[in-house]
Design an enzyme around this catalytic site. Sequence first.
Site, mmCIF file in Angstrom:
data_model
loop_
_atom_site.group_PDB
_atom_site.id
_atom_site.type_symbol
_atom_site.label_atom_id
_atom_site.label_comp_id
_atom_site.label_asym_id
_atom_site.label_seq_id
_atom_site.Cartn_x
_atom_site.Cartn_y
_atom_site.Cartn_z
ATOM 1 N N LYS A 182 0.893 -1.170 0.000
ATOM 2 C CA LYS A 182 0.000 0.000 0.000
ATOM 3 C C LYS A 182 0.924 1.211 0.000
ATOM 4 O O LYS A 182 1.418 1.624 1.044
ATOM 5 C CB LYS A 182 -0.866 -0.034 1.258
ATOM 6 C CG LYS A 182 -2.169 0.732 1.204
ATOM 7 C CD LYS A 182 -2.087 2.189 0.846
ATOM 8 C CE LYS A 182 -1.627 3.075 1.983
ATOM 9 N NZ LYS A 182 -1.469 4.502 1.542
ATOM 10 N N GLU A 257 9.319 1.042 11.012
ATOM 11 C CA GLU A 257 10.405 2.028 10.847
ATOM 12 C C GLU A 257 9.749 3.391 10.994
ATOM 13 O O GLU A 257 9.093 3.855 10.060
ATOM 14 C CB GLU A 257 11.038 1.919 9.460
ATOM 15 C CG GLU A 257 11.637 0.575 9.128
ATOM 16 C CD GLU A 257 12.924 0.298 9.876
ATOM 17 O OE1 GLU A 257 13.416 1.186 10.596
ATOM 18 O OE2 GLU A 257 13.436 -0.818 9.728
ATOM 19 N N CYS A 291 13.771 10.177 7.505
ATOM 20 C CA CYS A 291 13.656 9.885 8.940
ATOM 21 C C CYS A 291 15.031 9.829 9.604
ATOM 22 O O CYS A 291 15.131 9.865 10.827
ATOM 23 C CB CYS A 291 12.863 8.619 9.172
ATOM 24 S SG CYS A 291 13.457 7.269 8.187
ATOM 25 N N GLU A 388 10.050 16.228 15.247
ATOM 26 C CA GLU A 388 10.721 16.044 13.966
ATOM 27 C C GLU A 388 10.241 17.153 13.016
ATOM 28 O O GLU A 388 9.050 17.248 12.744
ATOM 29 C CB GLU A 388 10.323 14.667 13.421
ATOM 30 C CG GLU A 388 11.267 14.094 12.430
ATOM 31 C CD GLU A 388 10.853 12.681 11.982
ATOM 32 O OE1 GLU A 388 11.706 11.984 11.444
ATOM 33 O OE2 GLU A 388 9.685 12.303 12.155
HETATM 34 P P1 ADP Z 1 4.151 10.606 6.583
HETATM 35 O O1 ADP Z 1 4.142 11.626 7.670
HETATM 36 O O2 ADP Z 1 5.480 10.144 6.135
HETATM 37 O O3 ADP Z 1 3.152 10.844 5.492
HETATM 38 P P2 ADP Z 1 2.408 8.648 7.569
HETATM 39 O O4 ADP Z 1 2.745 7.758 8.682
HETATM 40 O O5 ADP Z 1 1.274 9.595 7.711
HETATM 41 O O6 ADP Z 1 3.759 9.367 7.316
HETATM 42 O O7 ADP Z 1 2.185 7.887 6.200
HETATM 43 C C1 ADP Z 1 2.939 6.795 5.796
HETATM 44 C C2 ADP Z 1 2.015 5.776 5.184
HETATM 45 O O8 ADP Z 1 1.055 5.418 6.165
HETATM 46 C C3 ADP Z 1 1.214 6.241 3.966
HETATM 47 O O9 ADP Z 1 1.168 5.165 3.038
HETATM 48 C C4 ADP Z 1 -0.155 6.504 4.541
HETATM 49 O O10 ADP Z 1 -1.185 6.284 3.606
HETATM 50 C C5 ADP Z 1 -0.249 5.471 5.619
HETATM 51 N N1 ADP Z 1 -1.192 5.789 6.706
HETATM 52 C C6 ADP Z 1 -1.501 6.990 7.218
HETATM 53 N N2 ADP Z 1 -2.399 6.861 8.216
HETATM 54 C C7 ADP Z 1 -2.648 5.537 8.353
HETATM 55 C C8 ADP Z 1 -3.460 4.754 9.216
HETATM 56 N N3 ADP Z 1 -4.207 5.289 10.173
HETATM 57 N N4 ADP Z 1 -3.438 3.411 9.054
HETATM 58 C C9 ADP Z 1 -2.662 2.844 8.111
HETATM 59 N N5 ADP Z 1 -1.877 3.532 7.278
HETATM 60 C C10 ADP Z 1 -1.862 4.847 7.378
#
Ligand code: ADP
Length: 485
Positions: A182, A257, A291, A388
């Site tokens: 995903k 990670e 990161c 961060e």
């Molecule tokens: P960033 O700040 O790097 O965007 P996120 O952790 O928000 O980091 O996003 C990283 C990944 O996690 C993306 O693929 C995003 O779609 C997914 N994501 C964000 N929120 C959720 C959630 N509640 N459950 C599962 N995946 C999520």
Amino acid sequence: MTVYLANTSLFRKDALIDGAWRPAADGARRPVHNPATGALVAEVAECGPDDAERAIAAAVKAQAQWRNRTGAQRHDVLTRWHDLVMDNLDDLATLIVTEQGKPRAEAAGEIRYAASFLLWFAGEAMRAYGDVIPPTNPATRLSVIRQPVGVCAAITPWNFPAAMITRKAGPALAAGCAMIVKPSEQTPLTALALAELAVQAGVPSGLLQVLPGDGIRLGKALCASSDIRKLSFTGSTQVGRILMAQSAPTLKRLSLELGGNAPFIVFDDAHIDQAVKSAIAAKYRNAGQTCVCANRFLVQDGIYDAFATRFATAVSELRVGPGSDPESVIGPLISAQARDKVEAHVRDAVEHGATVLCGGARDSAGDLFYRPTVLRDTTPAMRIAHEETFGPVAPLFRFRTEAEAIAMANDTEYGLAAYFFTRDHARVHRVAEALEYGMVGHNTGLISNEVAPFGGIKQSGMGREGSRYGMDEYMEMKYICTDIT
Ligand code: ADP
């Protein structure tokens, strides 16, 4: 906007499910924008729970076959995938520049880095050794074999649209697992292009699938499935916590990670040119959006002023502009939200007494561009000390003693990467051992490669990617005890 690729088969806008390119079951699509210009790049399939269910069923079938392939067979497929990624490096870099924004040279570097995991794990596929254990009872024989975990899922971020996928899919396929990816909503095109190359390389139908879509919705669907035995996630600590909680009912194995708050410590005896050069590499790569980017510069009293001046001079020369311009070294931030956070951190620091040595404002290159910034006289009372920033801002904190530096460095919930600069041999050991981090760079700001274990401790997550340990994340140990009488 039109994206010009030499190999047009790489411009995929549908999901890869069960060996076919398909729109979402409900026909939904989501736009992908170029962060440098705001232009619409593509409308990509927005998968939902029905698509996830279909993908999981296909993965179960595909994995049952793949697990019986020999290590050498898996090696061959992964090697072909690696070769195709390298053959299509320019197009893949174009996709990264277009949907993610990093400068072209960095994007090409990411593709080489992404490909390196496929080659490395192709090799590891042939070395998934077990153990023979000397028995406690002469009538028994004890052994340990390593078997694939099964069907896995990966949820990946936008800052490394290619490498975060191969770093997970490479070891998964090498170990005999299936993988459902995903990708980030912001960068699905690179993931889909990599999947197209996997198909061309002979990765069987259903073994590697890509479901673009909403993180929350697909995250829930993937976590709820008991057929998915493992989840590997790279992203924020906040989302990592949610996924860990959502994985509890099915007790999935997890690799997480997560965020970091990397200290970059410069001792008085550091080689100052080396420290400045490494500080730029550790801070401004991907406009500060990695990161492992240095977040807090801790500089010893005696070298503070000299380092601040030299560093700020070098930073003010970094060229801001779209990633497609070969002169650019600082591209756009990924979103307005990301830019607002950077602005808020700088504002808060200045309000609490920090001085802007360079940057400190948006750039005229476009809405999401922020000038590379150095702040001096920052203190632990400021937001930038604890959160961060994920942007091109370097705050310089001052310390007096080694003990003080270590205490400041470890004063965070995070524990991903840390960097320190010294030429004192005994101090190297003391400091490296005292830093509560999964990865430590000594006299260098660049530490990531496919042969070393990447990962964090504390609330930066769990598990390791790359290296010979990377396979462990996708394998279960099975102990077999035989009575030979
Ligand atoms: P960033 O700040 O790097 O965007 P996120 O952790 O928000 O980091 O996003 C990283 C990944 O996690 C993306 O693929 C995003 O779609 C997914 N994501 C964000 N929120 C959720 C959630 N509640 N459950 C599962 N995946 C999520």
